[in-house]
Design an enzyme around this catalytic site. Sequence first.
Site, PDB file in Angstrom:
ATOM      1  N   LYS A  66     106.096 105.986 -31.277  1.00 46.13           N
ATOM      2  CA  LYS A  66     105.221 106.202 -30.129  1.00 46.13           C
ATOM      3  C   LYS A  66     105.960 106.007 -28.794  1.00 46.13           C
ATOM      4  CE  LYS A  66     100.932 105.216 -32.690  1.00 46.13           C
ATOM      5  NZ  LYS A  66      99.782 104.291 -32.851  1.00 46.13           N
TER       6      LYS A  66
ATOM      7  N   PHE B 204      88.475 101.990 -28.048  1.00 45.99           N
ATOM      8  CA  PHE B 204      89.880 102.108 -27.646  1.00 45.99           C
ATOM      9  C   PHE B 204      90.338 103.575 -27.518  1.00 45.99           C
ATOM     10  CE2 PHE B 204      89.683 101.632 -32.297  1.00 45.99           C
ATOM     11  CZ  PHE B 204      90.312 102.797 -32.708  1.00 45.99           C
TER      12      PHE B 204
ATOM     13  N   ARG C  29     103.732 103.086 -44.593  1.00 45.40           N
ATOM     14  CA  ARG C  29     102.733 102.180 -44.008  1.00 45.40           C
ATOM     15  C   ARG C  29     103.089 100.723 -44.300  1.00 45.40           C
ATOM     16  NH1 ARG C  29      98.014 104.477 -41.779  1.00 45.40           N
ATOM     17  NH2 ARG C  29      96.829 102.576 -42.112  1.00 45.40           N
TER      18      ARG C  29
ATOM     19  N   THR D 103      97.916  97.531 -38.491  1.00 43.08           N
ATOM     20  CA  THR D 103      97.647  98.193 -37.204  1.00 43.08           C
ATOM     21  C   THR D 103      97.930  97.270 -36.026  1.00 43.08           C
ATOM     22  OG1 THR D 103      95.868  99.391 -38.298  1.00 43.08           O
ATOM     23  CG2 THR D 103      95.855  99.411 -35.880  1.00 43.08           C
TER      24      THR D 103
ATOM     25  N   ARG E 277     105.998  97.141 -36.884  1.00 43.46           N
ATOM     26  CA  ARG E 277     105.048  96.812 -35.817  1.00 43.46           C
ATOM     27  C   ARG E 277     105.159  95.337 -35.408  1.00 43.46           C
ATOM     28  NH1 ARG E 277      99.939 100.263 -38.212  1.00 43.46           N
ATOM     29  NH2 ARG E 277     100.091 102.092 -36.833  1.00 43.46           N
TER      30      ARG E 277
ATOM     31  N   ASN F 267     100.965  99.988 -30.443  1.00 44.46           N
ATOM     32  CA  ASN F 267     101.561  99.370 -31.640  1.00 44.46           C
ATOM     33  C   ASN F 267     102.748 100.151 -32.173  1.00 44.46           C
ATOM     34  OD1 ASN F 267     100.260 101.581 -32.642  1.00 44.46           O
ATOM     35  ND2 ASN F 267      98.921 100.454 -34.052  1.00 44.46           N
TER      36      ASN F 267
ATOM     37  N   HIS G 210     102.997 105.213 -36.066  1.00 48.31           N
ATOM     38  CA  HIS G 210     101.865 105.803 -36.797  1.00 48.31           C
ATOM     39  C   HIS G 210     102.377 106.240 -38.168  1.00 48.31           C
ATOM     40  CE1 HIS G 210      98.457 108.402 -37.799  1.00 48.31           C
ATOM     41  NE2 HIS G 210      99.351 109.238 -38.244  1.00 48.31           N
TER      42      HIS G 210
HETATM   43  N1  LIG Z   1      91.031  97.495 -32.389  1.00 46.17           N
HETATM   44  C1  LIG Z   1      91.881  98.307 -31.747  1.00 46.17           C
HETATM   45  N2  LIG Z   1      92.206  98.030 -30.483  1.00 46.17           N
HETATM   46  C2  LIG Z   1      93.073  98.826 -29.807  1.00 46.17           C
HETATM   47  N3  LIG Z   1      93.660  99.916 -30.320  1.00 46.17           N
HETATM   48  C3  LIG Z   1      93.368 100.217 -31.594  1.00 46.17           C
HETATM   49  C4  LIG Z   1      92.468  99.439 -32.376  1.00 46.17           C
HETATM   50  N4  LIG Z   1      92.395  99.986 -33.633  1.00 46.17           N
HETATM   51  C5  LIG Z   1      93.207 101.067 -33.616  1.00 46.17           C
HETATM   52  N5  LIG Z   1      93.806 101.213 -32.412  1.00 46.17           N
HETATM   53  C6  LIG Z   1      94.739 102.276 -32.032  1.00 46.17           C
HETATM   54  O1  LIG Z   1      94.366 103.488 -32.677  1.00 46.17           O
HETATM   55  C7  LIG Z   1      95.410 103.917 -33.568  1.00 46.17           C
HETATM   56  C8  LIG Z   1      94.811 104.538 -34.812  1.00 46.17           C
HETATM   57  O2  LIG Z   1      93.975 103.562 -35.418  1.00 46.17           O
HETATM   58  P1  LIG Z   1      93.946 103.437 -37.019  1.00 46.17           P
HETATM   59  O3  LIG Z   1      94.101 104.781 -37.636  1.00 46.17           O
HETATM   60  O4  LIG Z   1      92.792 102.573 -37.350  1.00 46.17           O
HETATM   61  O5  LIG Z   1      95.283 102.540 -37.293  1.00 46.17           O
HETATM   62  P2  LIG Z   1      96.664 102.996 -37.966  1.00 46.17           P
HETATM   63  O6  LIG Z   1      97.458 103.635 -36.839  1.00 46.17           O
HETATM   64  O7  LIG Z   1      97.262 101.695 -38.421  1.00 46.17           O
HETATM   65  O8  LIG Z   1      96.320 103.986 -39.077  1.00 46.17           O
HETATM   66  C9  LIG Z   1      96.191 102.629 -33.867  1.00 46.17           C
HETATM   67  O9  LIG Z   1      97.514 102.889 -34.282  1.00 46.17           O
HETATM   68  C10 LIG Z   1      96.156 101.949 -32.513  1.00 46.17           C
HETATM   69  O10 LIG Z   1      97.099 102.518 -31.628  1.00 46.17           O
HETATM   70 MG   LIG Z   2      95.247 105.610 -38.966  1.00 47.71          MG
END
Ligand SMILES: Nc1ncnc2c1ncn2[C@@H]1O[C@H](COP(=O)(O)OP(=O)(O)O)[C@@H](O)[C@H]1O
Ligand SMILES: [Mg+2]
Length: 158
Positions: A14, A67, A95, A101, A115, A125, A128
Amino acid sequence: MLLPRRQLTLALLKPDLCANPNTISKIISRITATNQHNNFEIIRQREILWRQQDAEAFYAEHRGRFFFERLCGYMTSGPFMALVLARQDAIKEWRALIGPTHPWRARINAPNTLRSLYGLTDTRNSFHGSDSDETAKREIEFFFPELDVDAWRRQEEK
Ligand SMILES: Nc1ncnc2c1ncn2[C@@H]1O[C@H](COP(=O)(O)OP(=O)(O)O)[C@@H](O)[C@H]1O
Ligand SMILES: [Mg+2]
Ligand SMILES: Nc1nc2c(ncn2[C@@H]2O[C@H](COP(=O)(O)OP(=O)(O)OP(=O)(O)O)[C@@H](O)[C@H]2O)c(=O)[nH]1
């Protein structure tokens, strides 16, 4: 000896990471390190600069979450890297390598994941990874429309 069947996943490095080229090369060498944990093959790699509508389309599943706006703002804040990675169980293994996350949770429960090492906040974070085969196909073809994922999978089945 039959080689284990490989799987594809989409990985994003990212914008916060791409602000520092040294970081990118360290992460790429960790991704391709030939040890039993990683050993991903990079099938495609492309630098991306998104407009607002690109971020909203990719993360449409999160529209309406508190968010969503900050996520789109983060992902359009600068160039980032899209990678297609291949290895056995690529989705699960990528992952596992990037960790949970939330980076603060990663630092407690999954130290040494990417991460935990690089993530800044819940939104920022840094990485992805696709979360399923179906998502991986959609996400790979979102960034690399020229890559026919079904054809690649058929080739891998042979
Ligand atoms: N509770 C949260 N607060 C802030 N940002 C969030 C939150 N949950 C998710 N995100 C953001 O949205 C993206 C996509 O969320 P998600 O698909 O749930 O997580 P992942 O990227 O681990 O698959 C995350 O990588 C993060 O950047
Ligand atoms: Mg996701
Ligand atoms: N469930 C829930 N969590 C929230 C809400 N607002 C903020 N958070 C969480 O608290 C974290 C820190 O909130 P903020 O201070 O707004 O975010 P930040 O520190 O600027 O970091 P970012 O995650 O990049 O926004 C966010 O990343 C969310 O995970 C909310 O309304 N509901």
